[in-house]
Design a protein around this motif. Structure first.
Motif, PDB file in Angstrom:
ATOM      1  N   LEU A 123      41.426  47.419  33.047  1.00 42.73           N
ATOM      2  CA  LEU A 123      40.917  46.648  35.123  1.00 42.73           C
ATOM      3  C   LEU A 123      39.896  46.098  34.676  1.00 42.73           C
ATOM      4  CD1 LEU A 123      43.067  49.018  37.237  1.00 42.73           C
ATOM      5  CD2 LEU A 123      44.150  47.029  35.946  1.00 42.73           C
ATOM      6  N   ALA A 124      38.980  46.351  34.141  1.00 32.55           N
ATOM      7  CA  ALA A 124      37.190  46.399  34.329  1.00 32.55           C
ATOM      8  C   ALA A 124      36.909  44.620  34.117  1.00 32.55           C
ATOM      9  CB  ALA A 124      36.813  46.999  33.756  1.00 32.55           C
ATOM     10  N   PRO A 125      37.873  44.607  32.809  1.00 32.01           N
ATOM     11  CA  PRO A 125      37.380  42.898  32.148  1.00 32.01           C
ATOM     12  C   PRO A 125      38.302  41.990  33.492  1.00 32.01           C
ATOM     13  CG  PRO A 125      38.075  44.615  30.366  1.00 32.01           C
ATOM     14  CD  PRO A 125      38.274  45.199  31.376  1.00 32.01           C
ATOM     15  N   VAL A 126      39.792  42.160  33.939  1.00 32.44           N
ATOM     16  CA  VAL A 126      40.240  41.758  34.509  1.00 32.44           C
ATOM     17  C   VAL A 126      39.278  41.206  35.958  1.00 32.44           C
ATOM     18  CG1 VAL A 126      42.273  41.471  36.153  1.00 32.44           C
ATOM     19  CG2 VAL A 126      42.344  42.111  33.802  1.00 32.44           C
ATOM     20  N   LEU A 127      38.717  42.376  36.312  1.00 35.27           N
ATOM     21  CA  LEU A 127      38.309  42.257  37.827  1.00 35.27           C
ATOM     22  C   LEU A 127      36.841  41.723  37.327  1.00 35.27           C
ATOM     23  CD1 LEU A 127      39.862  44.597  38.793  1.00 35.27           C
ATOM     24  CD2 LEU A 127      38.280  45.462  40.168  1.00 35.27           C
ATOM     25  N   GLY A 180      35.275  37.712  38.551  1.00 33.71           N
ATOM     26  CA  GLY A 180      34.049  37.614  39.728  1.00 33.71           C
ATOM     27  C   GLY A 180      33.886  39.123  40.548  1.00 33.71           C
ATOM     28  N   PHE A 181      34.240  40.172  40.017  1.00 31.74           N
ATOM     29  CA  PHE A 181      34.524  41.601  41.066  1.00 31.74           C
ATOM     30  C   PHE A 181      33.725  41.997  40.375  1.00 31.74           C
ATOM     31  CE2 PHE A 181      37.486  39.405  43.220  1.00 31.74           C
ATOM     32  CZ  PHE A 181      36.380  39.005  44.825  1.00 31.74           C
ATOM     33  N   ASP A 182      33.215  43.029  40.393  1.00 29.68           N
ATOM     34  CA  ASP A 182      32.850  44.546  39.593  1.00 29.68           C
ATOM     35  C   ASP A 182      33.645  45.768  39.958  1.00 29.68           C
ATOM     36  OD1 ASP A 182      30.569  42.912  38.013  1.00 29.68           O
ATOM     37  OD2 ASP A 182      29.078  44.148  39.848  1.00 29.68           O
ATOM     38  N   LEU A 183      34.134  46.080  39.040  1.00 26.76           N
ATOM     39  CA  LEU A 183      34.781  47.480  38.932  1.00 26.76           C
ATOM     40  C   LEU A 183      34.086  48.677  39.275  1.00 26.76           C
ATOM     41  CD1 LEU A 183      37.829  49.678  39.060  1.00 26.76           C
ATOM     42  CD2 LEU A 183      37.729  49.180  36.019  1.00 26.76           C
ATOM     43  N   ARG A 231      46.491  41.830  44.270  1.00 29.78           N
ATOM     44  CA  ARG A 231      47.703  41.135  43.773  1.00 29.78           C
ATOM     45  C   ARG A 231      47.767  40.433  42.142  1.00 29.78           C
ATOM     46  NH1 ARG A 231      47.426  36.989  48.682  1.00 29.78           N
ATOM     47  NH2 ARG A 231      48.986  38.201  50.106  1.00 29.78           N
ATOM     48  N   GLU A 232      46.366  40.616  41.430  1.00 28.74           N
ATOM     49  CA  GLU A 232      45.877  40.242  40.563  1.00 28.74           C
ATOM     50  C   GLU A 232      46.352  41.681  39.267  1.00 28.74           C
ATOM     51  OE1 GLU A 232      45.042  37.683  37.005  1.00 28.74           O
ATOM     52  OE2 GLU A 232      44.993  36.723  39.463  1.00 28.74           O
ATOM     53  N   ILE A 233      45.958  42.608  40.238  1.00 29.21           N
ATOM     54  CA  ILE A 233      45.837  43.967  38.754  1.00 29.21           C
ATOM     55  C   ILE A 233      47.444  44.548  39.323  1.00 29.21           C
ATOM     56  CG2 ILE A 233      43.638  44.535  39.097  1.00 29.21           C
ATOM     57  CD1 ILE A 233      44.085  46.610  40.729  1.00 29.21           C
ATOM     58  N   SER A 234      47.795  44.369  39.754  1.00 28.06           N
ATOM     59  CA  SER A 234      49.910  45.000  40.256  1.00 28.06           C
ATOM     60  C   SER A 234      50.183  44.504  39.299  1.00 28.06           C
ATOM     61  CB  SER A 234      49.951  44.409  41.616  1.00 28.06           C
ATOM     62  OG  SER A 234      49.415  45.305  42.065  1.00 28.06           O
ATOM     63  N   PRO A 235      50.962  43.232  39.077  1.00 22.42           N
ATOM     64  CA  PRO A 235      51.736  43.109  37.591  1.00 22.42           C
ATOM     65  C   PRO A 235      50.670  43.843  36.101  1.00 22.42           C
ATOM     66  CG  PRO A 235      50.835  40.642  38.988  1.00 22.42           C
ATOM     67  CD  PRO A 235      49.985  42.096  39.606  1.00 22.42           C
TER      68      PRO A 235
END
Length: 176
Positions: free
Chosen positions: A13-17, A21-24, A56-60
């Motif tokens: 998930l870190a690269p997705v966030l 534009g967010f930091d995990l 919504r982005e990470i659930s799938p």
């Protein structure tokens, strides 16, 4: 210490966030709840809309990769104003603010320190305490958290433009 499952989810998930534009900051799995702590690096917080967007982005992705056995609930949350510090760059960002630090090894007879961040580099952070300055190796820091006080609230508002000092961290819960 993060579990193998938590490490796997972080890598996923870190690269997705980051792309969003967010930091995990960190995540944890407790009692069938996966909590993702993230922040917008521009504001040092997350709004409810940002929590929703991340969810919504990470659930799938979590649905397809299925990294957790069984049913679980997903929560996306702000780390809060008195957030933990993880990376050396966090210490630069919160320079001169008060922190509580716990170490894995003993330095001058103690493992716990409370003081103000005065200097930082990739290897050491210098904390000014009532007993003097201590150079603490980043590699020995188990836990470091900002101390909630008036100075933190004032500086957070000043540095990140937070309008309301009564704001609570946002959390979004999704059953998966």
């Amino acid at each position: 210490m993060a579990s193998n499952t938590e490490n796997k989810i972080t890598e996923l998930l870190a690269p997705v966030l980051e792309k969003m534009g967010f930091d995990l900051l960190w995540l944890e799995i407790k009692s069938n709840i996966l909590t993702i702590y993230a922040e917008n690096p521009k504001t040092a917080k997350l709004t409810l809309d940002e929590c929703t967007k991340i969810s919504r982005e990470i659930s799938p992705i979590l649905e397809v990769e299925d990294p957790i056995d069984g049913a679980y609930r997903l929560e996306v949350s702000s780390a809060g104003i008195d957030r933990p510090l993880f990376k050396p760059s966090d210490y630069d960002r919160y320079h001169d603010l008060e922190v509580k630090v716990e170490l894995s090894s003993i330095i001058e007879g103690q493992k716990k320190f409370r003081g103000f961040i005065r200097e930082n580099n990739d290897q050491l952070v210098t904390i000014e305490t009532d007993q003097g300055n201590y150079d603490l190796p980043h590699s020995d820091i188990i836990k470091c958290k900002l101390v909630m006080n008036e100075e933190l609230i004032k500086e957070t508002k000043k540095r990140f433009g937070i309008a309301n000092n009564n704001e609570q961290p946002e959390t979004l819960e999704i059953n998966a």
